[in-house]
Design a protein around this motif. Structure first.
Motif, PDB file in Angstrom:
ATOM      1  N   UNK A  70       7.430  10.758   2.401  1.00 56.74           N
ATOM      2  CA  UNK A  70       7.006   9.710   3.330  1.00 56.74           C
ATOM      3  C   UNK A  70       7.519   8.344   2.887  1.00 56.74           C
ATOM      4  N   UNK A  71       7.480   8.088   1.596  1.00 60.09           N
ATOM      5  CA  UNK A  71       7.943   6.808   1.080  1.00 60.09           C
ATOM      6  C   UNK A  71       9.454   6.658   1.281  1.00 60.09           C
ATOM      7  N   UNK A  72      10.201   7.744   1.090  1.00 65.38           N
ATOM      8  CA  UNK A  72      11.646   7.693   1.313  1.00 65.38           C
ATOM      9  C   UNK A  72      11.968   7.311   2.755  1.00 65.38           C
ATOM     10  N   UNK A  73      11.162   7.817   3.692  1.00 66.88           N
ATOM     11  CA  UNK A  73      11.388   7.512   5.107  1.00 66.88           C
ATOM     12  C   UNK A  73      10.857   6.126   5.476  1.00 66.88           C
ATOM     13  N   UNK A  74       9.654   5.810   5.040  1.00 67.44           N
ATOM     14  CA  UNK A  74       8.960   4.601   5.506  1.00 67.44           C
ATOM     15  C   UNK A  74       9.135   3.392   4.581  1.00 67.44           C
ATOM     16  N   UNK A  75       9.518   3.636   3.316  1.00 68.26           N
ATOM     17  CA  UNK A  75       9.606   2.578   2.299  1.00 68.26           C
ATOM     18  C   UNK A  75       8.294   1.803   2.184  1.00 68.26           C
ATOM     19  N   UNK A  76       7.211   2.567   2.192  1.00 61.54           N
ATOM     20  CA  UNK A  76       5.881   1.989   2.113  1.00 61.54           C
ATOM     21  C   UNK A  76       4.920   3.049   1.591  1.00 61.54           C
ATOM     22  N   UNK A  77       3.999   2.655   0.708  1.00 59.88           N
ATOM     23  CA  UNK A  77       2.923   3.521   0.231  1.00 59.88           C
ATOM     24  C   UNK A  77       1.648   2.691   0.284  1.00 59.88           C
ATOM     25  N   UNK A  78       0.605   3.180   0.965  1.00 60.68           N
ATOM     26  CA  UNK A  78      -0.641   2.411   1.027  1.00 60.68           C
ATOM     27  C   UNK A  78      -1.246   2.215  -0.360  1.00 60.68           C
ATOM     28  N   UNK A  79      -1.938   1.100  -0.574  1.00 64.39           N
ATOM     29  CA  UNK A  79      -2.569   0.869  -1.874  1.00 64.39           C
ATOM     30  C   UNK A  79      -3.761   1.797  -2.080  1.00 64.39           C
ATOM     31  N   UNK A  80      -4.069   2.061  -3.314  1.00 65.92           N
ATOM     32  CA  UNK A  80      -5.227   2.890  -3.642  1.00 65.92           C
ATOM     33  C   UNK A  80      -4.876   4.364  -3.672  1.00 65.92           C
ATOM     34  N   UNK A  81      -5.875   5.179  -3.964  1.00 69.77           N
ATOM     35  CA  UNK A  81      -5.666   6.624  -4.059  1.00 69.77           C
ATOM     36  C   UNK A  81      -6.038   7.355  -2.773  1.00 69.77           C
ATOM     37  N   UNK A  82      -6.636   6.640  -1.829  1.00 68.57           N
ATOM     38  CA  UNK A  82      -7.067   7.277  -0.587  1.00 68.57           C
ATOM     39  C   UNK A  82      -7.249   6.206   0.476  1.00 68.57           C
TER      40      UNK A  82
END
Length: 111
Positions: free
Chosen positions: A77-89
């Motif tokens: 998902x990160x490779x596609x979106x270049x974004x990871x939500x903060x936190x573990x959930x």
């Protein structure tokens, strides 16, 4: 006696105002700072570089018992979106691409 009580009340109110002002200044300074509209924590669409996906996904998947699939899909998902939500959930609303990418069955693809 009444003068002393009024003075104590005035001092109390003044100290409370100072404390509230200091707290507000601290809260504003602890918010993620932005550069050109992107969060420094990688929580906005396209704000990460591909090499940043690994560490962000490691943090994102740190609380799950299913680390291998979590890391696989998070990195995908990160490779596609270049974004990871903060936190573990949760917090997926901060990354619309990450949030809206669904499996064939309609479930969430990204952890």
């Amino acid at each position: 006696m009444a003068m002393s009580r009024n003075l104590s009340l005035l001092l109390y109110v003044t100290l409370m105002l100072i404390a509230l002002t200091a707290n507000q200044a601290y809260c504003q300074s602890s918010q993620p700072q932005t550069q050109s509209g992107h969060s420094l924590y990688g929580a906005s669409q396209g704000s990460l570089h591909p090499q940043e996906c690994g560490p962000r996904c490691t943090m994102r998947c740190s609380a799950t018992a299913y680390k291998k699939p979590c890391l696989f899909f998070c990195n995908k998902c990160c490779d596609k979106c270049l974004c990871v939500p903060p936190g573990t959930y949760g917090n997926k609303q901060l990354c619309p691409c990450y949030n809206n990418w669904k499996t064939k069955r309609g479930g969430p693809k990204c952890p």
